[in-house]
Design a protein around this motif. Sequence first.
Motif, mmCIF file in Angstrom:
data_model
loop_
_atom_site.group_PDB
_atom_site.id
_atom_site.type_symbol
_atom_site.label_atom_id
_atom_site.label_comp_id
_atom_site.label_asym_id
_atom_site.label_seq_id
_atom_site.Cartn_x
_atom_site.Cartn_y
_atom_site.Cartn_z
ATOM 1 N N UNK A 143 6.275 -3.453 -0.731
ATOM 2 C CA UNK A 143 5.057 -3.422 -1.537
ATOM 3 C C UNK A 143 3.888 -2.838 -0.739
ATOM 4 N N UNK A 144 3.769 -3.244 0.522
ATOM 5 C CA UNK A 144 2.691 -2.737 1.375
ATOM 6 C C UNK A 144 2.825 -1.232 1.566
ATOM 7 N N UNK A 145 4.062 -0.778 1.811
ATOM 8 C CA UNK A 145 4.297 0.649 2.003
ATOM 9 C C UNK A 145 3.993 1.419 0.718
ATOM 10 N N UNK A 146 4.396 0.858 -0.425
ATOM 11 C CA UNK A 146 4.146 1.527 -1.709
ATOM 12 C C UNK A 146 2.646 1.645 -1.980
ATOM 13 N N UNK A 147 1.894 0.608 -1.660
ATOM 14 C CA UNK A 147 0.443 0.660 -1.850
ATOM 15 C C UNK A 147 -0.188 1.720 -0.949
ATOM 16 N N UNK A 148 0.293 1.802 0.276
ATOM 17 C CA UNK A 148 -0.232 2.808 1.200
ATOM 18 C C UNK A 148 0.066 4.216 0.705
ATOM 19 N N UNK A 149 1.241 4.390 0.121
ATOM 20 C CA UNK A 149 1.622 5.705 -0.391
ATOM 21 C C UNK A 149 0.751 6.134 -1.569
ATOM 22 N N UNK A 150 0.221 5.172 -2.322
ATOM 23 C CA UNK A 150 -0.621 5.495 -3.481
ATOM 24 C C UNK A 150 -2.077 5.758 -3.091
ATOM 25 N N UNK A 151 -2.454 5.388 -1.861
ATOM 26 C CA UNK A 151 -3.862 5.483 -1.464
ATOM 27 C C UNK A 151 -4.397 6.918 -1.433
ATOM 28 N N UNK A 152 -3.666 7.902 -0.875
ATOM 29 C CA UNK A 152 -4.206 9.263 -0.873
ATOM 30 C C UNK A 152 -4.163 9.872 -2.276
ATOM 31 N N UNK A 153 -5.068 10.777 -2.601
ATOM 32 C CA UNK A 153 -4.989 11.482 -3.874
ATOM 33 C C UNK A 153 -3.658 12.212 -4.065
ATOM 34 N N UNK A 154 -3.008 12.577 -2.975
ATOM 35 C CA UNK A 154 -1.706 13.243 -3.063
ATOM 36 C C UNK A 154 -0.570 12.262 -3.331
#
Length: 243
Positions: free
Chosen positions: A197-208
């Motif tokens: 979940x933490x990794x998925x949230x980090x992946x969503x943070x950038x506009x890309x």
Amino acid sequence: MPDTRVAIVTGGSGGIGRAVAERLAADGMSVTVHYAGNAARADEVVKAITDQGGSAFAAQADVADAQQVETLFTETERQFGGVDVVVNTAGIMILKPLAEFDVDDFDRMHRTNVRGTFLVSQQAVRRLRPGGALVNFSTSVVRLAPPTYAAYAATKGAVEAMTLILAKELRGRDVTVNAVAPGPTATPLYLQGKDEETVAQAAKAPPLERLGQPADVAETVAFLAGPARWINGQVIYSNGGVA
């Protein structure tokens, strides 16, 4: 400039360091792949480079030991004839709220991230040839300031301060000094201890909407190490637009 430029990549045996070493070799540089303790991984990087027709060798050193760092540079000069690019990717990251942080862990992280960068930078500025580049490593969390990163970000804030001042101290040398500040990047160092979940949230943070890859960061380093002669005394945020 020499016909073949020479690079030292600290922490070159894994993660971002490996991507940087392989990218600089692909750009035609001879590369010293520094490692702290894992000789097998460093040898893998050297083999990957030489299998593609590049030139590289592995060298062990404790970046926080002044004599060992000096020897690392001397061996590189003996092997390749000089030093043109130094990239400081070696570092460790320990995460915990400041109130709970063990002071011995803080000292250990400071020893590698700050003292190590200081000693490698010191040798770099004494030895880099005209047209050279020193690239240190910070982190986007210095600016983003997320919880649990206080001690780690503090070490990288020190790296940024050294980098910006050092660029001014090298006036007249034709040597650039910059820092790269990656955001969340899919390396073992970043992923260690994080749940999905933490990794998925980090992946969503950038506009890309993805994690950075080591190759993304290596591209930034290659730019600073090669054609970017008019970028100096800067911290480049290689993070896909995280803010």
